[in-house]
Design an enzyme around this catalytic site. Structure first.
Site, PDB file in Angstrom:
ATOM      1  CB  SER B 361      -1.166  -0.092   0.940  1.00 52.93           C
ATOM      2  OG  SER B 361      -1.883   0.971   1.053  1.00 52.93           O
ATOM      3  CG  ASP B 481      -6.049  -3.512  -3.886  1.00 52.99           C
ATOM      4  OD1 ASP B 481      -6.624  -3.327  -2.859  1.00 52.99           O
ATOM      5  OD2 ASP B 481      -4.875  -3.589  -3.578  1.00 52.99           O
ATOM      6  CG  HIS B 512      -5.241  -2.738   0.011  1.00 54.34           C
ATOM      7  ND1 HIS B 512      -4.216  -2.472  -0.858  1.00 54.34           N
ATOM      8  CD2 HIS B 512      -4.189  -2.080   1.429  1.00 54.34           C
ATOM      9  CE1 HIS B 512      -3.204  -1.566  -0.408  1.00 54.34           C
ATOM     10  NE2 HIS B 512      -3.612  -1.330   0.682  1.00 54.34           N
TER      11      HIS B 512
END
Lengths: 780, 780
Positions: B361, B481, B512
């Site tokens: 991320s 995601d 994610h």
């Protein structure tokens, strides 16, 4: 958030000074600001450079305008408010989220934290500081434990020494110095009938210490692995009709002698140390927490598990004897060997002979089993969610009853699943057919046909031997545990109440869970305080400091109360208040298929009190309460009931009824790795019971089941004459439960409980004589 | 179960011998049974006593009748079948559950494990043994790593030495010898405009090593804590009408110079070592896995975080410069200090100057940011679920678009949340009002009013500088995601495809998430193989061994394929096949309230393709496929469309339609603490994507959104004349997705997406010219 600390020990100023000195957290400075700086330098022990220390002081605020640095440099005098503004920051609380900067003392109290009343001189400051070190921070640790987890004791060169602070053993033991050892204890029994006494593998993890230390012993049949496949294959079908049992009383004989006096292994030499090691991994985090505090962690899986001999017997006296064999070795009363082959003896020279047993579920159960032998050296047990009689786990009042979420499980299934010797192919090759025969015998003896209390279950009833208990008891159980049902700790508690041992009970709002990582509750401190006293003989007044009963409130988050007993005799009697006086068992075939394929489908309808599918299959009686009430103990339901057949089974559930934001069923993980067990050591997840933001319309309080043929006793099958009334007395599982005034109680009487009883669609009608039936509720 | 190993390096017999010697796993015995016994003694290194060793051999079986002990003692000759029966046991697989004892080689292959073909002599056995050491066991580790995690290298006295085995650095580094250090790197920027260059705190964990070692650097703005409350307060309201934007093109200027050439801190002396430490806790377990294998783990939270200077700028060039400052220090090109106060310099003398960046991320995003500067020393990055342009995170085609589950989040919200300096009361006191002003400015510049691509977003578009990348790239992303959407890795991949760097991509079926603890996939080995080459210059042929694309199959569990590229040009064109040619945005007020109070209510209806609530609010066009197909790349939807108003926004989703048992959305935890990172070190939970036993009727494949005013480009607002047709080309997020023949594709065209777009109930009708609209799908 709100913190409930039960394990703080009130301490006078002279002991405060001594204790602070013992951990190098003392200064004899008398000027209050300078003393405070001295203490802060200790607190910020990671920053030995003076300039860096003052940078750290600049990160803290003293009031709305000053950092602590500017406050001190400008010679403002420390006062009570400023002290607690700083204290709250040292405890990791966040301004505006957890506390108000202009109301620090009120904020401390709102958080449930204690404060001192005045701060006029250096003595007051020492008192305040000592209390602060023993106060919990946001992440479930006393400040001193937080500092220890960052290396405080290493910095002070106080490692691997036994130190008590505020009555609790300190986290001074260095993880890199731990010993990991395996030994094999010889028992006096031969549970696999191979002519040789069973050896039991014991895995020890212990800190380095110049003093002898106590052992926290966990008897865990799961510890060496489980054979899930074998368990699955053994699981019983629960879809079956209720049968009429032959009238009679089960024969229960005296216990047999299990001792085999032939010793097979004669020690040829003695080894100073264990020579084998074991694999290293995090275990129950309470044990890992205790390890760095000077308690050895000892695990044994017992008979029938990898590298041990014997069969898994699921709770009988052989398993108990194999369990206590380890204690006997720790206490110096039994022989162990360095391995299974050579005849080299090894002693627990490191152990001070004092042993505690802990563990949840089966693990805690074996702690109860051990305690009821009165074995020497076992000073205390902390059974968590533990069974006190296996009949109360797999049976109830003449019925087969499943633990929550495990329909079809029984003693033989659990024995098979935990028989980890079957996972060792070479061992399995030799032993399996013999064990399969043993399982077959067990299957018969456990008698799923009648569900009666018999010889098999009597052997597995630890309550028979409660009078032998010498160990102090700290019982922990969830009031919503429908796996190991609350009657297990309830019956045990009733029986030990008047015995001359120390006993406490903690009743929480969980199901079948651990409770050692809740920021709201100082559970680990309580255990440490208890063990410091029981195992290290530290005089810390724990028996008086801990309340007899700690009960978690079911209506509020983060709230734990002191009570003086569980099970009050303050009964009120209510009559049954319902529109119907009869119900039937039978439902449509479609519905039966739906419910029996997955009991959750049934639960969905069951907890909807207006559900049309079940209108004629239950009686619902409502009790309106005019004020807030706390139920405390066994609810008794006395029914005059008749069955349309010569068979009959009842389920009875009591619900808390009314829309509310209740506690969630499971604690919410609030910080992964947020709970520090020690310096350079494992972490665990912080969890907390949160209030559900979703409104729920009711909640199960307690329940019970009975076979009407067992209306007199679980070991006696009596006749049922169709359509003849009988008086049946049923005790629901004991509880402590608060009902706010705006809610009501709903008693539901029905037959098949698709989660726990056998699933059948027998065509039976039950009728209750409402005028001769009552509910008796004990209130606090 | 099924195991997919991509990181095994084919090795010839002379290297096999050398490598086995290097880890003391060698014997020059030529008699095959005796050689096997020699190897087994190494394997059972914990049992040095000969009798105990033979007891261990008795626990293993060689065939249906013999234990390994009886097999060897009776001089049966080792053969290929027996070898693999034993191998499967050493790899912890269970008989009858994971393998069949009478078909060991077939069982190995079914499990996805490689075998050798013949076992005629000692050389064959060495080959087989070497392969076995590099084969995964049931718990996600190569056998050699399993042994290492039990202390093999300590027993061999090979600790703290760099050893490669099968091309991968070995877990020889002792955790108790780790260094924990903190230093402060000086940047050339002044992001908080206090006239001083920002200092950045860097936390280093590194093993003891006589050689210099590389650094795995994680730039994590979250690492020092997050201010959730501040983030919450900043969150934007998404309930608002679509507005007409003024026609025009955003002005995008050249990047400004952010370098502040005034150095403030002049080193007065040099310290050989860092003097400050940092708290110790488990981090991303991949980094902890690498630590014991000789890679330092370096964390920095960057500007705006605790103990660093500066503001959180959320992705701009200042954050990038602060990110690479750490690399420059590690590479010897920049100064760092031992603390923030004293002027004592400290160097990364322990570092070999080679740095990799990892992280998921935002963390991976900063790895991309760093790589696009071409900074020296950064040899490779492994961005996981990372952003390549912040416009593609918070915006899309002229619309404000939320990351999955975070409606109302934006750059300013994230900047506030990660501005952990606000958690330090003393620091907050001084800096907060200035930062609040900065946030206000950010709020304007990010421009939620138009959603256009502008200067603010251009500064945060790392794709502008892709041509500067010198580091090799191993990209990892989840095809499901919808937080960091697949166009982020998709666009980056397209741009680096033809660049002269090594690049690979792993596309999994997660959202994610991290993927480093799946037993089915040797992710940690891949990373180790990659880093051994990129950071230690170990010649292990990794660039050829790893496939360009590894893609996890979306129809089967535990299945990972090699593909030669992502984004094929093999398009097929389909026309829109639907009963309606128009839809409206408006729904009833009740429905609007329900959807906008919680987007999950909308999702519930949206994924029910027959839902009456939405009949007139969307067009559904179905494509039937006659055979199994794999979509690979960007799906292009070309629409001729008109709006009834001078405004318009479209959402487009493609669904896989048809009842099926699909993979679950999230991986299932299968063993807590089941993944061992090293000896006396942390463990992580093993997880795996399981097939859902519940049938689902459809699943989102990909989606996109567009403001019709931005039909030409995200930075250009054009006029919409009501009821006039426009050609609009929309690329859906790229994917790789297998559709079995019995399922169909459903393209859904609608307006408000209650999870991601603004929520409005504007009265707009959209009409599509079906004859001039197409869907183009690229197939593998």
């Amino acid at each position: 958030m709100k913190i409930n600390q039960f394990a703080q020990v009130p301490t006078n100023i002279s002991n405060i000074k001594e204790e602070l000195k013992s951990i190098n957290f003392y200064s004899d400075e008398t000027e209050i600001n300078q003393l405070f700086i001295d203490l802060m330098r200790k607190e910020k022990f990671s920053f030995s450079d003076t300039n860096v220390f003052w940078y750290e002081m600049d990160k803290i605020i003293a009031d709305e305008k000053n950092t602590l640095k500017s406050f001190l440099i400008n010679n403002h005098k420390l006062n009570l408010n400023v002290f607690y503004v700083i204290a709250l920051q040292l405890l990791d609380f966040q301004i505006d989220v957890d506390f108000e900067i202009d109301k620090p003392i009120e904020s401390m109290h709102k958080l449930g934290l204690k404060t001192i009343n005045q701060l006029n001189n250096s003595q007051d400051l020492l008192k305040a500081w000592y209390l602060l070190l023993n106060t919990h921070n946001k992440y479930g640790l006393n400040l001193i434990d937080e500092l220890a987890s960052n290396g405080y004791y290493e910095k002070q060169e106080l490692t691997n020494q036994l130190i008590f602070f505020n009555g609790k053993a300190q986290a001074t033991f260095t993880t890199k110095d731990f010993y990991y050892e395996t030994v094999f204890v010889e028992t006096d029994l031969d549970s696999d009938m191979d002519g040789k006494n069973d050896l039991i593998k014991v895995e020890i993890t212990r800190p380095k210490s110049n003093l002898k230390i106590p052992a926290i012993y966990t008897a865990s049949p799961y510890d060496q692995g489980v054979n899930e496949k074998l368990g699955e294959n053994l699981t019983h079908d629960v879809k079956k009709s209720l049968i009429e049992k032959p009238i009679g009383k089960e024969i229960i004989n005296e216990q047999e002698n299990i001792i085999n006096n032939t010793k097979n292994k004669i020690p040829s030499s003695i080894s100073e140390n264990a020579t084998l090691t074991h694999s290293i991994k995090p275990k129950y985090s309470l044990n890992d927490y205790l390890l760095v505090r000077g308690y050895a962690s000892v695990y044994a899986a017992g008979i029938g598990t990898i590298d041990s001999d014997g069969f898994q017997t699921c709770g009988d006296e052989q398993q108990t004897a194999s369990t206590i064999a380890v204690i006997e070795w720790l206490h110096g009363d039994r022989i162990a060997f360095t391995d299974r082959i050579n005849h080299i003896q090894t002693k627990a020279n490191w152990c001070n002979g004092n042993v505690a047993m802990t563990g949840r579920s089966y693990l805690g159960t074996l702690a109860i089993a051990a305690a009821t032998t009165g074995v020497d050296g076992l000073k205390t047990i902390v059974p968590e969610a533990a069974i006190s009689s296996w009949y109360d786990y797999y049976r109830e009042n003449g019925l087969v009853i499943a633990p929550e979420t495990f329909p079809g499980e029984d003693a033989d299934v659990l024995a098979g699943e935990t028989f980890s010797r079957s996972l060792v192919p070479g061992d399995n090759l030799k032993i399996r057919s013999k064990f399969d025969k043993y399982l077959n015998q067990m299957k018969k003896q456990q008698d799923r046909e009648t569900g009666n209390y018999n010889q098999f279950w009597d052997k597995r009833n630890y309550l028979n031997n409660v009078n032998k208990i010498k160990a102090d008891l700290l019982i922990v159980h969830g009031l919503n545990d429908w796996n190991v049902k609350p009657k297990n700790p309830g019956n045990l508690w009733q029986m030990i109440k008047n015995m001359n041992i120390n006993k406490k009970i903690i009743l929480h709002q969980g199901k079948h869970i651990n409770i050692n990582t809740f920021p709201s509750f100082d559970y680990s401190d309580i255990i440490n305080l208890w063990f410091s006293n029981k195992l290290y003989d530290k005089e810390n007044n724990v028996d008086n400091i801990l309340p007899t009963v700690i009960w978690q409130d079911n209506t509020l988050s983060n709230t734990w109360h002191k009570l003086n007993d569980w099970n009050k005799n303050n009964y009120e009697t209510y009559s049954l208040n319902t529109t119907y006086d009869s119900f039937k068992n039978k439902i449509s075939n479609e519905l039966f298929d739906k419910y029996s394929v997955n009991y959750k489908n049934w639960q969905h309808d069951f907890y909807d009190l207006n559900n049309q599918n079940l209108t004629h299959n239950r009686i619902i009686s409502t009790i309106e309460l005019k004020e807030d009430k706390i139920i405390n103990g066994d609810i008794k339901v006395n029914l005059r009931i008749k069955s349309s057949k010569n068979i009959g089974m009842l389920s009875i559930a009591l619900l808390d009824n009314g829309d509310a934001n209740r506690l969630k069923e499971f604690p919410t993980p609030i910080a992964p790795n947020g709970y520090k067990l020690g310096y350079k050591w494992y972490n665990d997840t912080l969890r907390e019971f949160e209030i559900n933001s979703k409104i729920t319309s009711n909640k199960l309080i307690t329940k019970a089941h009975i076979n009407l043929q067992n209306r007199t006793a679980p070991n006696i099958s009596e006749e049922i004459i169709p359509n003849e009334y009988y008086d049946v007395k049923v005790k629901l599982n004991p509880t402590i439960y608060k009902i706010p005034a705006n809610r009501s109680l709903s008693l539901i009487i029905y037959s098949v409980d698709y989660e726990m009883t056998i699933n059948n669609n027998d065509d039976i009608k039950y009728t209750i004589d409402l005028n001769n039936s009552t509910i008796k509720i004990p209130f606090e």
